[in-house]
Design a protein around this motif. Structure first.
Motif, PDB file in Angstrom:
ATOM      1  N   PHE A 179      42.667  37.010  53.267  1.00  0.00           N
ATOM      2  CA  PHE A 179      42.848  37.750  52.271  1.00  0.00           C
ATOM      3  C   PHE A 179      43.856  39.042  52.674  1.00  0.00           C
ATOM      4  N   THR A 180      44.136  39.230  53.961  1.00  0.00           N
ATOM      5  CA  THR A 180      45.193  40.395  54.230  1.00  0.00           C
ATOM      6  C   THR A 180      46.676  39.806  54.190  1.00  0.00           C
ATOM      7  N   LEU A 181      46.483  38.402  54.172  1.00  0.00           N
ATOM      8  CA  LEU A 181      47.914  37.826  53.983  1.00  0.00           C
ATOM      9  C   LEU A 181      48.830  38.715  52.895  1.00  0.00           C
ATOM     10  N   ALA A 182      48.211  38.872  51.776  1.00  0.00           N
ATOM     11  CA  ALA A 182      48.661  39.093  50.623  1.00  0.00           C
ATOM     12  C   ALA A 182      48.175  40.744  49.917  1.00  0.00           C
ATOM     13  N   MET A 183      46.891  40.991  50.167  1.00  0.00           N
ATOM     14  CA  MET A 183      46.331  41.944  49.339  1.00  0.00           C
ATOM     15  C   MET A 183      47.127  43.247  49.707  1.00  0.00           C
ATOM     16  N   PRO A 184      47.274  43.573  51.185  1.00  0.00           N
ATOM     17  CA  PRO A 184      47.808  44.816  51.540  1.00  0.00           C
ATOM     18  C   PRO A 184      49.294  45.109  50.915  1.00  0.00           C
ATOM     19  N   PHE A 185      49.793  44.163  50.364  1.00  0.00           N
ATOM     20  CA  PHE A 185      51.189  44.071  49.607  1.00  0.00           C
ATOM     21  C   PHE A 185      50.923  43.942  47.988  1.00  0.00           C
ATOM     22  N   LEU A 186      49.855  44.446  47.655  1.00  0.00           N
ATOM     23  CA  LEU A 186      49.546  44.263  46.150  1.00  0.00           C
ATOM     24  C   LEU A 186      50.300  45.379  45.413  1.00  0.00           C
ATOM     25  N   GLY A 194      44.593  50.487  43.445  1.00  0.00           N
ATOM     26  CA  GLY A 194      43.385  50.969  43.900  1.00  0.00           C
ATOM     27  C   GLY A 194      42.278  50.374  43.054  1.00  0.00           C
ATOM     28  N   LEU A 195      42.368  50.143  41.531  1.00  0.00           N
ATOM     29  CA  LEU A 195      41.593  49.857  40.839  1.00  0.00           C
ATOM     30  C   LEU A 195      41.234  48.200  41.025  1.00  0.00           C
ATOM     31  N   SER A 196      42.279  47.464  40.970  1.00  0.00           N
ATOM     32  CA  SER A 196      42.195  46.291  41.556  1.00  0.00           C
ATOM     33  C   SER A 196      41.437  45.871  43.238  1.00  0.00           C
ATOM     34  N   LEU A 197      41.727  46.845  43.958  1.00  0.00           N
ATOM     35  CA  LEU A 197      41.134  46.628  45.264  1.00  0.00           C
ATOM     36  C   LEU A 197      39.640  47.116  45.221  1.00  0.00           C
ATOM     37  N   GLY A 198      39.289  47.866  44.418  1.00  0.00           N
ATOM     38  CA  GLY A 198      38.039  48.590  44.456  1.00  0.00           C
ATOM     39  C   GLY A 198      37.087  47.972  43.542  1.00  0.00           C
ATOM     40  N   VAL A 199      37.506  47.025  42.381  1.00  0.00           N
ATOM     41  CA  VAL A 199      36.580  46.638  41.666  1.00  0.00           C
ATOM     42  C   VAL A 199      35.787  45.313  41.992  1.00  0.00           C
ATOM     43  N   THR A 200      36.017  44.514  43.207  1.00  0.00           N
ATOM     44  CA  THR A 200      35.549  43.575  43.570  1.00  0.00           C
ATOM     45  C   THR A 200      34.305  44.089  44.381  1.00  0.00           C
ATOM     46  N   PRO A 201      34.395  44.984  45.312  1.00  0.00           N
ATOM     47  CA  PRO A 201      33.137  45.363  46.061  1.00  0.00           C
ATOM     48  C   PRO A 201      32.204  46.264  45.200  1.00  0.00           C
ATOM     49  N   GLY A 202      32.900  46.802  44.215  1.00  0.00           N
ATOM     50  CA  GLY A 202      31.869  47.441  43.404  1.00  0.00           C
ATOM     51  C   GLY A 202      31.163  46.546  42.331  1.00  0.00           C
ATOM     52  N   ILE A 218      40.093  29.376  44.528  1.00  0.00           N
ATOM     53  CA  ILE A 218      40.554  29.353  43.370  1.00  0.00           C
ATOM     54  C   ILE A 218      41.409  30.465  42.698  1.00  0.00           C
ATOM     55  N   THR A 219      40.774  31.693  43.040  1.00  0.00           N
ATOM     56  CA  THR A 219      41.364  32.841  42.531  1.00  0.00           C
ATOM     57  C   THR A 219      42.696  33.250  43.051  1.00  0.00           C
ATOM     58  N   MET A 220      42.814  32.894  44.514  1.00  0.00           N
ATOM     59  CA  MET A 220      43.938  33.272  44.987  1.00  0.00           C
ATOM     60  C   MET A 220      45.078  32.517  44.598  1.00  0.00           C
ATOM     61  N   THR A 243      51.474  36.701  35.431  1.00  0.00           N
ATOM     62  CA  THR A 243      52.540  37.431  35.030  1.00  0.00           C
ATOM     63  C   THR A 243      52.943  38.906  34.501  1.00  0.00           C
ATOM     64  N   ARG A 244      51.123  39.359  34.680  1.00  0.00           N
ATOM     65  CA  ARG A 244      50.876  40.697  34.188  1.00  0.00           C
ATOM     66  C   ARG A 244      50.169  41.320  35.197  1.00  0.00           C
ATOM     67  N   PRO A 245      50.300  42.950  35.092  1.00  0.00           N
ATOM     68  CA  PRO A 245      49.335  43.420  36.075  1.00  0.00           C
ATOM     69  C   PRO A 245      47.867  43.393  35.958  1.00  0.00           C
ATOM     70  N   TRP A 246      47.519  43.429  34.517  1.00  0.00           N
ATOM     71  CA  TRP A 246      46.101  43.009  34.316  1.00  0.00           C
ATOM     72  C   TRP A 246      45.566  41.722  34.496  1.00  0.00           C
ATOM     73  N   HIS A 247      46.266  40.858  34.889  1.00  0.00           N
ATOM     74  CA  HIS A 247      45.896  39.497  35.337  1.00  0.00           C
ATOM     75  C   HIS A 247      45.274  39.832  36.569  1.00  0.00           C
ATOM     76  N   ILE A 248      45.734  40.529  37.557  1.00  0.00           N
ATOM     77  CA  ILE A 248      45.360  40.623  38.900  1.00  0.00           C
ATOM     78  C   ILE A 248      43.955  41.404  38.683  1.00  0.00           C
ATOM     79  N   PHE A 249      44.171  42.413  37.965  1.00  0.00           N
ATOM     80  CA  PHE A 249      42.725  43.051  38.014  1.00  0.00           C
ATOM     81  C   PHE A 249      41.540  42.124  37.209  1.00  0.00           C
ATOM     82  N   GLY A 250      41.975  41.413  36.242  1.00  0.00           N
ATOM     83  CA  GLY A 250      40.718  40.630  35.794  1.00  0.00           C
ATOM     84  C   GLY A 250      40.318  39.444  36.624  1.00  0.00           C
ATOM     85  N   LEU A 251      41.360  39.030  37.572  1.00  0.00           N
ATOM     86  CA  LEU A 251      40.876  38.263  38.632  1.00  0.00           C
ATOM     87  C   LEU A 251      40.093  38.690  39.836  1.00  0.00           C
ATOM     88  N   ARG A 252      40.425  39.947  40.065  1.00  0.00           N
ATOM     89  CA  ARG A 252      39.611  40.729  41.137  1.00  0.00           C
ATOM     90  C   ARG A 252      38.156  40.851  40.616  1.00  0.00           C
TER      91      ARG A 252
END
Length: 403
Positions: free
Chosen positions: A19-26, A46-54, A85-87, A94-103
């Motif tokens: 997880f921390t290979l990539a996510m700290p550099f979001l 912040g929204l992308s990192l926080g939505v998953t545990p929420g 799969i999601t990683m 190609t869009r920031p909201w794609h990351i949020f949706g996958l999270r």
């Protein structure tokens, strides 16, 4: 039980490292996707990192019922499959909201890290609970200690986008490990709870319940501060004047310093609890963690920040393990699963709120994230000092009276 503990701890280490290979550099990845405003990058991070545990916290009761029917191994495996799969998909967006949706999608299936802590606590005898919790939490800390450094190197060598594919391979290895090594213990039919003895603090007794609620708040607060770095640290280093081509590596080193020191803290908590009562240990470590954040508030040099990160990480690691252990001693055996379910929810809530709050605060000032962290830790120290009851501690930790 030893084989299962080793299997779940190893899976946590590999998964958290992946997880921390990539996510700290979001934040840097969002910039590559076309975002330019630093405040917007911090908010989306912040929204992308926080939505998953929420999402995980909201769905925890549902997955708990699934676990009762199919077992915890099923929950861990479906979580790891989702991340594999999601990683991969995150490396194709190609869009920031794609990351949020996958999270958001990850939030439907995530939570095996918190589940592993609960499993370790529930399977260990009271006198070894801190050791079992510490083992799993150490694995969860050592993974992020290794991941960001490797991720920083990979970000320079192959790019952040390709690093998500490597992260997926890490989750695949963890999936195979749990599938082949972890043996689901037989589930026993539910029986009537035994009557409490006068010497055993009950979950619904006044003093024990007060301490349990306090420790839920402490766990929430510690997670709130501990995970506040993610959305802002690369941007903070940029403000300090770190060259752009070294930001990823510098951020990785700081993340790893916090995680590595936290792992050491998890391991030594058992010994510290034989020397200090939980109230004193939590009070001192909260203040030490606050002191570790002060250099970030004062914008000291990178070398000083690394030393401060070590202090902060060690103190947070001790405080987290001590909080779970103290709460576990308060909850009677027949209510252990319910109690640790509530503790897990508090932990996940902190994981969810923290990056979101950091993203919002960063729109005001990136330094304000660390200022709020110092204040939060000071408040937690005061709460523990004035609310935690000595007589409950002594009932749960008779050895403290002998030292």
């Amino acid at each position: 039980m030893n084989r299962n503990l080793l299997a779940i701890a190893a899976a946590c280490f590999i998964g958290f490292a992946g997880f921390t290979l990539a996510m700290p550099f979001l934040p840097l990845y969002f910039a590559q996707l076309g975002m330019r405003d630093a405040a917007d990058i911090a908010l989306w991070s912040g929204l992308s990192l926080g939505v998953t545990p929420g999402m995980t916290a909201l769905l925890a009761p549902l997955w708990g019922r699934v676990a009762d029917r199919y077992g915890t191994k099923f929950l861990v495996l479906r979580s790891l499959v989702c991340f594999v799969i999601t990683m991969v998909l995150m490396g194709l967006v190609t869009r920031p909201w794609h990351i949020f949706g996958l999270r958001v999608l990850q939030g439907f299936f995530a939570g095996y890290g918190a589940l592993a802590v609960s499993m370790a606590a529930q399977s260990a005898p009271l006198d070894r609970m801190a050791s079992a919790i510490g083992t799993v939490q150490t694995a969860q800390r050592l993974g992020p200690a290794v991941g960001p450094v490797i991720g920083g190197v990979l970000a320079v060598a192959i790019g952040i986008r390709a690093t998500f594919f490597v992260s997926s391979l890490f989750y695949l290895a963890a999936l195979i490990l749990v599938w082949r090594w972890f043996e689901e213990p037989p589930r026993t039919p539910r029986t009537t709870a035994p009557a409490r003895t006068p010497q055993q603090p009950g979950f619904v007794s006044g003093a024990a319940f007060q301490q349990f609620v306090l420790l839920m708040g402490v766990i929430f607060g510690l997670q709130l501060v501990d995970r506040s770095f993610g959305p802002v640290l690369p941007l903070y280093l940029e403000l300090l004047g770190v060259p752009a081509d070294r930001i990823a590596l510098a951020a990785g080193v700081l993340f790893s310093a916090v995680a590595g020191a936290g792992a050491i803290g998890n391991l030594v908590t058992q010994r510290l609890l034989h020397r200090l009562a939980p109230r004193a240990l939590l009070r001192y470590t909260a203040l030490a963690a606050a002191a570790g954040l002060l250099p970030f508030v004062l914008e000291w040099s990178l070398g000083a920040l690394i030393a401060a990160a070590l202090v902060f990480g060690f103190a947070i690691g001790v405080a987290m393990t001590a909080s779970f252990t103290a709460a576990g001693h308060v909850v009677p055996e027949h209510a252990r699963a319910t109690g640790f379910g509530l503790l897990t929810s508090a932990s996940l809530a902190g994981l969810s709120v923290s990056p979101m709050a950091s993203g919002v605060l960063a729109r005001i000032s990136i330094r304000s994230v660390f200022i709020v962290g110092v204040i939060t830790l000071a408040v937690l120290s005061a709460m523990v000092s004035y609310v935690m009851r000595d007589r409950v501690e002594q009932a749960a930790y008779p050895s403290v009276e002998e030292t």
